[in-house]
Enzyme design. Structure first.
Site, mmCIF file in Angstrom:
data_model
loop_
_atom_site.group_PDB
_atom_site.id
_atom_site.type_symbol
_atom_site.label_atom_id
_atom_site.label_comp_id
_atom_site.label_asym_id
_atom_site.label_seq_id
_atom_site.Cartn_x
_atom_site.Cartn_y
_atom_site.Cartn_z
ATOM 1 N N HIS A 205 30.718 39.664 32.426
ATOM 2 C CA HIS A 205 32.106 39.648 32.907
ATOM 3 C C HIS A 205 32.611 38.268 33.318
ATOM 4 O O HIS A 205 33.744 38.122 33.734
ATOM 5 C CB HIS A 205 32.279 40.617 34.081
ATOM 6 C CG HIS A 205 31.688 40.115 35.366
ATOM 7 N ND1 HIS A 205 30.346 40.146 35.625
ATOM 8 C CD2 HIS A 205 32.256 39.545 36.447
ATOM 9 C CE1 HIS A 205 30.110 39.628 36.811
ATOM 10 N NE2 HIS A 205 31.250 39.240 37.338
HETATM 11 C C1 UD1 Z 1 35.843 39.192 40.493
HETATM 12 C C2 UD1 Z 1 35.272 37.905 41.089
HETATM 13 C C3 UD1 Z 1 33.901 37.637 40.503
HETATM 14 C C4 UD1 Z 1 32.988 38.833 40.643
HETATM 15 C C5 UD1 Z 1 33.663 40.045 40.035
HETATM 16 C C6 UD1 Z 1 32.814 41.289 40.193
HETATM 17 C C7 UD1 Z 1 36.997 36.249 41.669
HETATM 18 C C8 UD1 Z 1 37.579 34.937 41.291
HETATM 19 N N1 UD1 Z 1 36.103 36.759 40.776
HETATM 20 O O1 UD1 Z 1 36.029 38.946 39.101
HETATM 21 O O2 UD1 Z 1 33.318 36.547 41.196
HETATM 22 O O3 UD1 Z 1 31.760 38.572 40.004
HETATM 23 O O4 UD1 Z 1 34.925 40.256 40.696
HETATM 24 O O5 UD1 Z 1 33.380 42.387 39.554
HETATM 25 O O6 UD1 Z 1 37.320 36.785 42.699
HETATM 26 N N2 UD1 Z 1 40.433 45.139 36.943
HETATM 27 C C9 UD1 Z 1 40.603 46.486 36.783
HETATM 28 N N3 UD1 Z 1 40.298 47.297 37.851
HETATM 29 C C10 UD1 Z 1 39.861 46.821 39.034
HETATM 30 C C11 UD1 Z 1 39.712 45.440 39.178
HETATM 31 C C12 UD1 Z 1 39.991 44.602 38.134
HETATM 32 O O7 UD1 Z 1 40.989 46.953 35.733
HETATM 33 O O8 UD1 Z 1 39.604 47.621 39.947
HETATM 34 C C13 UD1 Z 1 40.730 44.238 35.784
HETATM 35 C C14 UD1 Z 1 42.139 43.704 35.778
HETATM 36 O O9 UD1 Z 1 42.537 43.620 34.455
HETATM 37 C C15 UD1 Z 1 41.983 42.305 36.343
HETATM 38 C C16 UD1 Z 1 40.621 41.918 35.825
HETATM 39 O O10 UD1 Z 1 39.866 43.116 35.838
HETATM 40 O O11 UD1 Z 1 42.980 41.424 35.936
HETATM 41 C C17 UD1 Z 1 39.922 40.872 36.660
HETATM 42 O O12 UD1 Z 1 39.853 41.265 38.047
HETATM 43 P P1 UD1 Z 1 39.710 40.133 39.191
HETATM 44 O O13 UD1 Z 1 39.522 40.765 40.507
HETATM 45 O O14 UD1 Z 1 40.815 39.143 39.061
HETATM 46 O O15 UD1 Z 1 38.419 39.336 38.780
HETATM 47 P P2 UD1 Z 1 36.993 39.866 38.258
HETATM 48 O O16 UD1 Z 1 36.844 39.427 36.848
HETATM 49 O O17 UD1 Z 1 36.801 41.300 38.585
#
Ligand code: UD1
Length: 361
Positions: A205
């Site tokens: 991821h």
């Molecule tokens: C975040 C953390 C990362 C961690 C990861 C664990 C930051 C910068 N990154 O990355 O360090 O390893 O979490 O999972 O904080 N999304 C969903 N549902 C959710 C959450 C996210 O669909 O419940 C999707 C959305 O499209 C979103 C994307 O995942 O835009 C990324 O989510 P985000 O929280 O921005 O970063 P992660 O890649 O999850």
């Protein structure tokens, strides 16, 4: 009456780090407030972890959600400042290196509320990782740096952080792992998802691996080559789904694509695997304790102790297939010298440090 200790959590890896700290403080009768930022919001990315880990329902969920780094961090800052002004905590506790961690530390520091950072001092020395930016800034803002691994104290000192702020307390994520060890049942996971007896578990991821379609396609091609040797089970993070799907991840009969798993199911899956293939920080630590060979698809790690004291090995995409082949034929012995203080008692040690600091105020 303000709660003296306010915990901020928001993304999946925060929850298993926070659970032992909240529990140890509760055991000592400390009044606490749990703030969920809403960075992660899907049932399978958030709610299920609270249920499985016995975390108290958040007192508030700020519902910040997804967005670009600036948009998400800005929304987190605004919401957290309001929360801190209302609840007036004596201490804010933040976990790990996600955007919620940075925003909470910055909002609290500007309001002169002391910050305690759990998992301080880890460094990949790779500023292209958003987490590395977050870690460095959070440590500068923290009055208490709670360290999981001894080399972290040196990293903090090199950045001018006084050594009195650093406390080597061990790893609360491992407290959670050890506390739930008898719940991780590979057989139950295999039956529920129709998986074969022998498989590698893969998670990807990191933006550097999955955001660029060409890079994602390269990794999918490698995973297909791995699947020629052994089945591969991939619980897919929502961030990775579009590029991995577009690259045809499912297009090999040995690849089993799953939705994100709960904590108990995921560790059950890893426990039954011949190897883990990952770019996650937490999985490098969990495999170290479980003794499962771990191949980390990254050029660096902020957790080198998982290499020196564990089962972890960094691999390039080109190294992956030979590394898996070698793991299958000649599995490395699990290192008996577990990392120091990864003993299930980090939560109580963190509680001691926090209570000491509260007493000093
Ligand atoms: C975040 C953390 C990362 C961690 C990861 C664990 C930051 C910068 N990154 O990355 O360090 O390893 O979490 O999972 O904080 N999304 C969903 N549902 C959710 C959450 C996210 O669909 O419940 C999707 C959305 O499209 C979103 C994307 O995942 O835009 C990324 O989510 P985000 O929280 O921005 O970063 P992660 O890649 O999850």
């Amino acid at each position: 009456m303000p709660s003296p200790v306010l915990h901020v959590m928001g993304a999946r890896p925060n929850f298993m780090k926070a659970a032992p700290v909240v529990s140890a403080l509760a055991g000592r009768g400390v009044e606490q407030r749990v703030v969920h930022t809403g960075q992660h919001y899907d049932e399978r990315m958030s709610t299920v972890f609270f249920r499985e880990l016995g975390l108290p329902e958040p007192d508030v969920n700020l519902g910040v959600g997804s967005g670009g780094h600036a948009e998400q961090t800005a929304a987190l800052l605004v919401a957290l400042e309001k929360e801190f002004l209302t609840s007036e905590p004596a201490l804010v506790v933040v976990y790990g290196d996600v955007n919620s961690t940075l925003a909470a530390a910055l909002a609290a520091a500007k309001l002169h509320i002391p910050v305690a950072h759990v998992e301080a001092g880890l460094r990949s020395f790779d500023m292209s990782m958003p987490e590395e930016v977050n870690r460095r800034l959070v440590d500068q803002l923290s009055a208490l740096c709670l360290v999981t691994s001894p080399e972290a104290i040196g990293h903090l000192a090199n950045e001018g952080i006084p050594v009195e702020r650093a406390h080597f307390v061990g790893n609360p994520m491992i407290d959670t792992l050890l506390a739930h060890l008898d719940r991780f049942d590979p057989g139950a996971v295999r039956r529920r998802y129709g998986l074969p007896a022998r498989y590698a578990a893969a998670t990807l991821h990191r933006p550097a691996n999955v955001d660029d379609p060409r890079q994602a396609a390269e990794l999918v091609a490698r995973l297909h080559e791995v699947a020629d040797l052994v089945d591969v089970v991939v619980p897919v993070h929502p961030r990775s789904r579009p590029t991995l799907d577009a690259a045809g991840l499912r297009g090999h009969r040995g690849v089993h694509v799953l939705d994100p798993l709960s904590y108990v199911e995921f560790i059950g899956l890893v426990r039954g695997a011949v190897a883990a293939i990952t770019d996650s920080g937490g999985v490098q630590e969990e495999t170290t304790v479980l003794g499962i060979p771990c191949l980390t698809l990254r050029p660096n790690t902020e957790r080198p102790i998982t290499i020196t004291h564990g089962t972890n090995r960094l691999v390039t995409p080109d190294d992956l297939v030979p590394a898996i082949r070698k793991t299958l034929t000649d599995p490395p012995p699990a290192d008996p010298a577990a990392p120091p203080l990864w003993d299930g008692q980090a939560g109580p040690r963190i509680a001691d440090v926090l209570l000491g600091a509260l007493g000093d105020h």
